[in-house]
Design a protein around this motif. Structure first.
Motif, PDB file in Angstrom:
ATOM      1  N   HIS A  64       5.578   4.008   4.550  1.00  0.00           N
ATOM      2  CA  HIS A  64       4.401   4.007   5.702  1.00  0.00           C
ATOM      3  C   HIS A  64       5.422   3.581   7.146  1.00  0.00           C
ATOM      4  CE1 HIS A  64       3.316  -0.335   5.429  1.00  0.00           C
ATOM      5  NE2 HIS A  64       2.910   0.940   3.650  1.00  0.00           N
ATOM      6  N   PRO A  65       5.361   3.558   8.326  1.00  0.00           N
ATOM      7  CA  PRO A  65       6.001   3.216   9.111  1.00  0.00           C
ATOM      8  C   PRO A  65       5.658   0.593   9.248  1.00  0.00           C
ATOM      9  CG  PRO A  65       4.523   3.928  10.145  1.00  0.00           C
ATOM     10  CD  PRO A  65       3.904   4.273   8.689  1.00  0.00           C
ATOM     11  N   TYR A  66       4.505   0.421   7.907  1.00  0.00           N
ATOM     12  CA  TYR A  66       5.004  -0.520   8.091  1.00  0.00           C
ATOM     13  C   TYR A  66       5.115  -1.292   6.983  1.00  0.00           C
ATOM     14  CZ  TYR A  66       2.005   1.346  12.015  1.00  0.00           C
ATOM     15  OH  TYR A  66       1.946   1.774  13.217  1.00  0.00           O
ATOM     16  N   THR A  83      -3.046  -1.129   9.645  1.00  0.00           N
ATOM     17  CA  THR A  83      -1.621  -2.283  10.507  1.00  0.00           C
ATOM     18  C   THR A  83      -2.279  -0.795  11.212  1.00  0.00           C
ATOM     19  OG1 THR A  83      -0.865  -3.266   9.090  1.00  0.00           O
ATOM     20  CG2 THR A  83      -0.033  -2.697  10.810  1.00  0.00           C
ATOM     21  N   GLN A  84      -2.632   0.066  11.762  1.00  0.00           N
ATOM     22  CA  GLN A  84      -2.061   1.120  12.526  1.00  0.00           C
ATOM     23  C   GLN A  84      -3.240   0.556  13.860  1.00  0.00           C
ATOM     24  OE1 GLN A  84      -3.151   5.026  11.243  1.00  0.00           O
ATOM     25  NE2 GLN A  84      -1.084   6.118  12.618  1.00  0.00           N
ATOM     26  N   TYR A  85      -4.536   1.069  12.638  1.00  0.00           N
ATOM     27  CA  TYR A  85      -5.843   1.392  13.188  1.00  0.00           C
ATOM     28  C   TYR A  85      -5.712   0.067  14.447  1.00  0.00           C
ATOM     29  CZ  TYR A  85     -10.612   0.690  14.552  1.00  0.00           C
ATOM     30  OH  TYR A  85     -12.136   0.769  15.199  1.00  0.00           O
ATOM     31  N   TYR A 131       1.323  -1.020   0.159  1.00  0.00           N
ATOM     32  CA  TYR A 131      -0.735   0.231   0.141  1.00  0.00           C
ATOM     33  C   TYR A 131       1.440   1.309  -0.049  1.00  0.00           C
ATOM     34  CZ  TYR A 131      -3.231  -3.239   1.801  1.00  0.00           C
ATOM     35  OH  TYR A 131      -4.555  -4.576   1.869  1.00  0.00           O
ATOM     36  N   PRO A 132       0.479   1.732  -0.705  1.00  0.00           N
ATOM     37  CA  PRO A 132       1.374   3.426  -0.522  1.00  0.00           C
ATOM     38  C   PRO A 132       1.379   3.634   1.348  1.00  0.00           C
ATOM     39  CG  PRO A 132      -0.339   3.785  -1.756  1.00  0.00           C
ATOM     40  CD  PRO A 132      -1.059   2.690  -1.092  1.00  0.00           C
ATOM     41  N   GLU A 182       6.731   5.765  14.979  1.00  0.00           N
ATOM     42  CA  GLU A 182       5.990   5.772  13.711  1.00  0.00           C
ATOM     43  C   GLU A 182       7.193   5.764  13.062  1.00  0.00           C
ATOM     44  OE1 GLU A 182       1.598   4.002  13.189  1.00  0.00           O
ATOM     45  OE2 GLU A 182       1.942   6.317  12.393  1.00  0.00           O
ATOM     46  N   ILE A 183       7.099   7.171  13.521  1.00  0.00           N
ATOM     47  CA  ILE A 183       8.731   8.317  13.203  1.00  0.00           C
ATOM     48  C   ILE A 183       9.829   7.184  12.980  1.00  0.00           C
ATOM     49  CG2 ILE A 183       9.850   9.713  12.761  1.00  0.00           C
ATOM     50  CD1 ILE A 183       6.940  10.916  12.062  1.00  0.00           C
TER      51      ILE A 183
END
Ligand code: PLP
Length: 380
Positions: free
Chosen positions: A355-357, A12-14, A6-7, A259-260
């Protein structure tokens, strides 16, 4: 092949914050204060602390934050505002929205950021033809890398200009050890879902150490009224951050630093896999990035993009046109001298999934696809 790439991966964050987020959203429905409810003030306190800024004002979007930031800083119709020539259209769009005039400044070819030398030259050129029209400088933390604020602030002081930063992509970045939000007179950021700190819809905020600017911004987000006075006192609009969005953002703040850090790790893995094939992002001394985007440069950009698309990698091009090539800005902005770097970057820039994942397997798959398209077989 690997799992779908995914872009940005908000599912996953949720999953990481679902219980807290759901209960915060339910609490808003229970108290019913959908406009400027307690979550907005709480979020403002927390984001101000995160950014070392004295005041934070929650707003409806990044665009609203830029418009209100310019107004609150005293910028008005006809005033000239210096913007980088390479950015998202919303940077200069906020300037033309208030009737001010964007002046396009070329950028650094390695960092994508406003070039302070080009800025100083542009100000002198404008002052020769149109003295006393310059009012503000709007640096952009493009792709998450903090702009060169110390050089830009020094130029601003020298010419009596105010710095209104477009940090829509920069929240979470630092420069010389200080966080974005504490580096300019006024900082505007966005919580659009794909930004480093994203809401579940539109949102934004203004950060400043200037109490008078913060006070004006609070009035401007409610139609320019003052509390207790029904007259419209100044320009304004419907510009508030929703209580529901503040609740969502409060749930995301506890994992923001993590996440950063994960984005930084993704960037380093990409760097190692790609540096033999393309130009990887620069890391200027004293600056850290929030990695809103991971952008590489290659003279065979469109070939590589086609190969990535064929491999179902959601690569993008930010941005295909320098700002002065948008018809809106060609009509309303000025370019003091022909640009060289911004058009050069527009032909070469390529943005990879960030993204973080993003997993190591996915990075390897993306990088292998790029190296294959360029005929570079070996890793560095
Ligand atoms: C996203 C973005 C904006 C606009 O933010 P919105 O919240 O979408 O209004 C402005 N400037 C830059 C550089 C951006 O990336």
């Amino acid at each position: 092949m690997t799992a779908a790439i995914y872009p940005i991966d908000l599912q996953t964050q949720y999953g990481r914050i679902q219980r807290d987020l759901d209960s915060r959203v339910q609490a808003v429905f229970a108290h019913g204060k959908f406009i400027l409810g307690p979550e907005v003030a709480q979020f403002e306190t927390e984001i101000a602390a995160l950014c070392n800024a004295r005041h934070a004002v929650g707003l409806a979007s990044g665009h609203t934050a830029l418009v209100i930031g310019l107004w609150a800083a005293g910028v008005g119709p006809g005033d000239k505002v210096y913007v980088p020539a390479f950015s998202y259209c919303a940077t200069a769009g906020a300037v033309t929205a208030i009737g001010a005039v964007p002046v396009f400044v070329d950028v650094d070819p390695r960092t994508f950021l406003m070039d302070p030398t080009a800025l100083a030259r542009a100000i002198l050129e404008v002052e020769q033809t149109d003295p006393d029209s310059s009012r503000a400088i709007m640096p952009v933390d493009l792709f998450g890398l903090a702009a060169d604020y110390s050089a830009i602030n020094a130029i601003a002081r020298q010419h009596g200009l105010i710095v209104v930063a477009d940090a829509a992509q920069g929240l979470g970045a630092t420069r010389d050890g200080r966080p974005v939000g504490a580096l300019a007179d006024v900082t505007a950021t966005s919580f659009f879902p794909t930004k480093p700190l994203g809401a579940a819809g539109d949102g934004g905020c203004l950060l400043t150490n200037d109490a008078a600017i913060a006070e004006r911004a609070r009035s401007m987000r409610t139609h320019g009224q003052d509390t207790g006075d029904e007259r419209q006192m100044r320009p304004g609009l419907t510009g508030r951050l929703d209580t529901l969005q503040a609740a969502v953002l409060l749930a995301k703040l506890p994992i923001f630093r993590d996440e950063i850090a994960r984005r930084e790790a993704v960037a380093r893995t990409y760097d190692a896999a790609l540096e033999a094939a393309v130009t990887v992002p620069a890391r200027p001394n004293g600056a850290t990035s929030a990695w809103a985007q991971y952008a590489v440069l290659t003279s065979r950009r469109d070939d590589v993009l086609a190969a990535l698309r064929a491999a179902e990698v959601p690569a993008r091009v930010f941005y295909r046109y320098p700002l002065p090539e948008h018809p809106e800005f060609a009509a309303k902005g000025i370019t003091p001298r022909p640009l060289t770097t911004a058009p050069w970057l527009s032909e070469r820039v390529l943005n990879l999934p960030m993204h973080p994942y993003v997993s190591d397997d996915q990075i390897a798959y993306v990088s292998d696809t790029i190296r294959e398209a360029l005929g570079v077989s070996q890793r560095a």
